[in-house]
Write an enzyme that holds these catalytic residues in place. Structure first.
Site, PDB file in Angstrom:
ATOM      1  CG  PHE A  61      29.769 -16.460 -49.890  1.00  0.00           C
ATOM      2  CD1 PHE A  61      30.878 -16.495 -49.127  1.00  0.00           C
ATOM      3  CD2 PHE A  61      29.926 -14.758 -51.164  1.00  0.00           C
ATOM      4  CE1 PHE A  61      32.383 -15.942 -48.997  1.00  0.00           C
ATOM      5  CE2 PHE A  61      31.059 -13.802 -50.632  1.00  0.00           C
ATOM      6  CZ  PHE A  61      32.058 -14.497 -49.330  1.00  0.00           C
ATOM      7  CG  ASP A  69      28.082 -17.349 -56.732  1.00  0.00           C
ATOM      8  OD1 ASP A  69      29.307 -18.050 -57.441  1.00  0.00           O
ATOM      9  OD2 ASP A  69      27.875 -16.606 -55.909  1.00  0.00           O
ATOM     10  CE1 TYR A 125      37.424 -13.289 -55.373  1.00  0.00           C
ATOM     11  CE2 TYR A 125      36.167 -11.417 -56.557  1.00  0.00           C
ATOM     12  CZ  TYR A 125      36.493 -12.112 -55.854  1.00  0.00           C
ATOM     13  OH  TYR A 125      35.363 -11.827 -54.513  1.00  0.00           O
ATOM     14  CE  LYS A 126      35.798 -16.299 -54.546  1.00  0.00           C
ATOM     15  NZ  LYS A 126      34.448 -16.232 -53.907  1.00  0.00           N
ATOM     16  NE  ARG A 161      37.423 -20.758 -48.012  1.00  0.00           N
ATOM     17  CZ  ARG A 161      36.709 -20.688 -48.380  1.00  0.00           C
ATOM     18  NH1 ARG A 161      35.297 -20.140 -49.696  1.00  0.00           N
ATOM     19  NH2 ARG A 161      37.569 -19.110 -49.045  1.00  0.00           N
TER      20      ARG A 161
HETATM   21  C1  PLP Z   1      33.521 -15.648 -53.271  1.00  0.00           C
HETATM   22  C2  PLP Z   1      31.841 -15.228 -53.729  1.00  0.00           C
HETATM   23  C3  PLP Z   1      31.754 -13.985 -54.131  1.00  0.00           C
HETATM   24  C4  PLP Z   1      32.233 -13.068 -54.280  1.00  0.00           C
HETATM   25  O1  PLP Z   1      31.970 -11.835 -54.721  1.00  0.00           O
HETATM   26  P1  PLP Z   1      32.437 -10.024 -54.807  1.00  0.00           P
HETATM   27  O2  PLP Z   1      30.957  -9.368 -55.127  1.00  0.00           O
HETATM   28  O3  PLP Z   1      33.228 -10.783 -56.091  1.00  0.00           O
HETATM   29  O4  PLP Z   1      32.691  -9.831 -54.042  1.00  0.00           O
HETATM   30  C5  PLP Z   1      30.235 -14.139 -54.227  1.00  0.00           C
HETATM   31  N1  PLP Z   1      29.488 -15.194 -54.122  1.00  0.00           N
HETATM   32  C6  PLP Z   1      30.385 -16.564 -54.026  1.00  0.00           C
HETATM   33  C7  PLP Z   1      29.639 -17.704 -53.316  1.00  0.00           C
HETATM   34  C8  PLP Z   1      31.298 -16.400 -53.501  1.00  0.00           C
HETATM   35  O5  PLP Z   1      32.105 -17.311 -53.172  1.00  0.00           O
END
Ligand code: PLP
Length: 411
Positions: A125, A196, A221-222, A370
């Site tokens: 990401f 992560d 939140y996912k 997706r």
């Molecule tokens: C959703 C996501 C994030 C989100 O980070 P936030 O600090 O909540 O904005 C970070 N890394 C990955 C791989 C994600 O999918």
């Protein structure tokens, strides 16, 4: 040919089918975007209302003790620990994924002071890469971020790598790294790994300790359904906790926050990685959301996720291939996460048109449609109807309407 009776049979024999009732999904909507924002568990609003009305409203400041607000980061962390193969006392819920990554990456680099490389891959990401770039700039010690293709990470590990920073499941393709193998290779070369788990936690049976993982971060939140901007979590293996020196040395990570010493002294254990005051309302929603995992066997969650994906792939191949929708998620189970991604030059407009038909997926640059598969609330029939409506959008060409091409701020 896959038929609908078979799909209904899959739902009838699904051991997780009952979990769906715990979620408040809008009528007529097929939600395949739980990998961006998990659905609302039914009892979250009531729990949050109670904490606001009774605890905040009536008990005021006393709630830190009376309702044990102060230990929420640890308590919620312990509940997440079970889902990701960690022990109690190895996980805290705090801050955002970004902030937790910044904290852990800074501290991890300090454990390998003679090394200069942070290794990641181009399927990560981008946010995580931005954080690494920021940390390297802040430390100002000539750290460099090396970015390889996802399948070349193993070969890129050398004696200069201090930290390998990877997202287990690729947010675009849904490809999954081999956590055990890469962690072992990293350790053999003297490097540390930060995983992560944003696209793993809650979707599959992650085994951090079984993989001998060092550190991890992930999202609330996912797949954990904690609500928009929910607190994230961080994991530090017990063996590393005493040596990890927090970069954000705030009072909530102090050995005695209320002694108000002038000098920082880190708390024992995982708690030293806390920085500021915990967000109690957000933690309450996340805590309540985690109830839907109570008694749920994560290997069952994984099995259903794979079965949903298999059905999606089979139907897509049968009914969508002729429209140029290419499946880019690897099919083999051991290298796949909990989403299926399709490539098409008009992916953005296709997703918008599909949302118009009541099927919510999302778009990722440059050309990826997706679809997140959430075992706790997605049914096999959801997949069937989603593919059917997507086939309808492609056959009728509705996505060519200009209104579906207007880019909104959030895709
Ligand atoms: C959703 C996501 C994030 C989100 O980070 P936030 O600090 O909540 O904005 C970070 N890394 C990955 C791989 C994600 O999918």
């Amino acid at each position: 040919m896959m038929d609908y009776d078979h799909v209904l049979e899959l739902d009838r024999t699904d051991p997780l089918a009952a979990s769906r009732a715990a979620f408040d999904l809008p009528e007529g909507v097929i939600y395949l975007d739980g990998n961006s924002l998990g659905a609302l568990p039914r009892h979250v609003p009531g729990r949050v209302a109670e904490v606001i009305g009774q605890q905040w409203g009536r008990d005021l400041i006393q709630s830190w003790n009376r309702h044990d607000w102060i230990s929420m980061p640890a308590r919620v962390g312990d509940r997440i620990a079970r889902l990701i193969g960690a022990e109690s006392g190895e996980v805290v819920a705090a801050d955002s994924t970004s902030v937790n990554l910044m904290k852990l990456l800074s501290a991890a680099l300090a454990l390998r002071p003679e090394r200069r490389t942070i290794l990641s891959d181009n399927g990560n990401f981008p946010n995580d890469l931005y954080i690494a770039q920021g940390v390297a700039g802040l430390l100002d010690k000539e750290h460099r971020l090396r970015i390889t293709d996802p399948d070349q990470v193993a070969e890129a590990i050398d004696e200069d790598v201090a930290v390998i920073m990877l997202t287990e499941v690729d947010y675009r393709s849904g490809r999954r790294h081999d956590m055990s193998d890469l962690t072992a290779r990293a350790h053999a070369a003297g490097a540390l790994v930060i995983w992560d788990l944003c696209h793993s936690a809650g979707a599959m049976d992650v085994d951090l300790n079984g993989s001998n993982a060092d550190m991890a971060v992930g999202c609330g939140y996912k797949y954990l359904n904690g609500g928009p901007g929910a607190p994230a979590f961080m994991f530090v293996a017990r063996r590393l906790q005493p040596v990890l020196k927090p970069a954000l040395s705030g009072w909530m990570g102090h050995d005695q926050p209320f002694a108000f010493d002038l000098d920082y002294r880190p708390a024992a254990g995982i708690l030293r990685n806390l920085a500021g005051t915990p967000p109690i309302l957000g933690l309450t929603a996340l805590d309540a959301a985690l109830d839907s995992f109570d008694g749920v066997d994560m290997t069952r969650v994984r099995a259903k996720s794979l079965a949903l994906g298999d059905l999606f792939v089979a139907l897509a191949r049968e009914r969508l291939a002729c429209y140029g929708l290419e499946i880019i998620t690897p099919e083999a189970h051991d290298v796949r996460g909990s989403q299926i991604s399709l490539r098409h030059p008009e992916a953005y407009a296709i997703i918008q048109a599909l949302i118009g038909e009541g099927v919510i997926g999302d778009f990722r640059m440059p050309d990826i449609a997706r679809f997140g598969l959430v075992p706790l609330y997605n049914s096999f029939a959801d997949i069937w109807h989603a593919i059917e409506r997507l086939e309808g959008v492609m056959a009728a060409g509705t996505y060519r309407q200009p209104r579906f091409r207007e880019r909104l701020a959030v895709t």
